[in-house]
Enzyme design. Structure first.
Site, PDB file in Angstrom:
ATOM      1  CB  CYS A  30      30.126  45.280 -21.380  1.00 29.74           C
ATOM      2  SG  CYS A  30      28.413  45.581 -21.129  1.00 29.74           S
TER       3      CYS A  30
ATOM      4  CB  CYS B 196      36.657  40.269 -19.822  1.00 28.09           C
ATOM      5  SG  CYS B 196      35.998  41.115 -18.382  1.00 28.09           S
TER       6      CYS B 196
ATOM      7  CG  LEU C  86      25.999  31.206 -25.071  1.00 27.97           C
ATOM      8  CD1 LEU C  86      26.333  30.073 -24.103  1.00 27.97           C
ATOM      9  CD2 LEU C  86      24.632  30.971 -25.710  1.00 27.97           C
TER      10      LEU C  86
ATOM     11  CB  CYS D 222      36.268  36.160 -20.419  1.00 26.53           C
ATOM     12  SG  CYS D 222      35.069  35.156 -19.545  1.00 26.53           S
TER      13      CYS D 222
END
Ligand code: SAH
Length: 341
Positions: free
Chosen positions: A332, A118, A214, A115
């Site tokens: 996160c 990230c 998502l 991703c």
């Protein structure tokens, strides 16, 4: 060699009986491994010396230690760097909420899902964690803070459904009343969308919360930020979510990182609401966190408000996730392997 901490109770019992020992030994050993946090056979004071020698000839016990610890001055969030004997480490985060203490745990050393926003994926995946190593993060953190962890989110480093067999054993063991005894309803598992893993999880039929990262309302946007979407596009992912829900009847949580100018328009919100129609769910918006190597920017507060309004108008419940531990890079997407810090 077999790691005894990575066996379920049933498997441990079989192991013990197969080597000609009494069944009740399994109970003693399981308690040492999952409640008392034993790090070696010598810690197990109610086992005889010959039994300990016998066990250590054919098995071992996974170990870990706290390598570093950071405490947020803003909100008391604690981030641990947990080290393993092979020199690898992962991050584990403890957050305090009014309903109790939540641990955010890792499932792999690094991640291969790629991703783009990230930090965990920078450098790829080094290895999977064993079930016992996932448990150890909880045992070490719990012993360190001296308070019981009541909730778990599998939202640390790694993709849990890319390590399914170990994660499955972890879930069974952490829920075992002879172990840490954490209720399935207090556990969330987050996935970037590994469809076969979601189906495997459905087969377990346990009432954990499934969280889906998502982050986009359509394949065009999702494929630019999440390579996994090329393998399992949104339609397949949502079909797996519906299958999961049909079995477990659990509400599904969709995570949506708000990225300025990428996925945060009102039209994006309307499209998202259309896609999620027919699924009992909740949308969790996360203003994208800063990662030094990535140039994604957070959506601004007004944009987020408009986005929520558009979702709500379409009947979708949405909340914005509170950012914790921002001064210790515990939020996160900011967790990473030590050698990359
Ligand atoms: N691999 C699993 C578990 C990681 S959970 C998964 O993808 O779901 C970590 C959550 O933080 C995921 O929803 C992930 O998409 C999100 N995330 C990653 N980087 C982020 C960032 N920079 N800002 C906000 N959220 C991010």
């Amino acid at each position: 060699m077999q790691d005894l901490r990575s066996l379920t109770y049933t498997e441990l019992e079989k192991f013990i009986i197969d080597i000609g020992e009494a069944r009740f030994r399994a109970g003693q050993i399981f308690s040492w491994l999952h409640q008392k946090g034993a790090m070696c056979f010598d810690d197990m004071t109610n086992l005889s010396k010959p039994l300990k020698e016998k066990l250590s000839a054919i098995s071992y016990i996974s170990r870990a230690h706290i390598e570093e610890k950071y405490v947020s001055k803003l909100d008391g969030t604690v981030k641990y760097l947990i080290g393993f004997d092979d020199g690898e480490c992962v991050e584990t985060v403890i957050m305090r909420y009014h309903h109790g203490i939540t641990a955010c745990i890792s499932s792999q050393v690094g991640c291969r899902m790629g991703c783009r926003f990230c930090a965990s994926t920078i450098g790829g995946k080094k290895r999977d964690l064993l079930s016992g190593e996932i448990i150890l993060q909880l045992i070490l953190a719990q012993n360190d803070i001296g308070e019981r962890i009541s909730n778990i989110v599998m939202m640390g480093i790694g993709e849990p459904l890319d390590n399914f067999e170990n994660v499955k054993r972890f879930l069974i063991n952490v829920n075992d009343e002879r172990g840490l005894n954490i209720g399935y309803r207090h556990i969330s598992l987050s996935t970037c969308g590994v469809v076969p893993g979601i189906d495997e999880l459905s087969k377990m039929n346990i009432p954990i919360t499934l969280s889906i990262s998502l982050h986009a309302p359509n394949d065009e946007i999702r494929s630019t930020t999440m390579p996994v979407n090329n393998r399992w596009p949104i339609s397949e992912l949502l079909a797996a979510c519906k299958r999961y829900q049909a079995v477990t009847t659990r509400r599904i949580s969709f995570e949506y990182a708000m990225i300025d100018g990428v996925n945060d328009s009102t039209e994006n919100a309307r499209e998202l609401a259309r896609r999620l129609g027919g699924i009992m769910c909740h949308v969790n918006l996360i203003p994208v966190n800063n990662v030094a190597e990535r140039d994604y920017k957070k959506s601004n507060a007004d944009t987020i408000k408009r986005f929520i309004k558009a979702l709500e108008d379409a009947g979708i419940v949405a909340t914005v996730r509170r950012e914790l531990g921002s001064d210790i890079s515990a939020s996160c997407g900011q967790l990473r392997q030590k050698r990359l810090v």
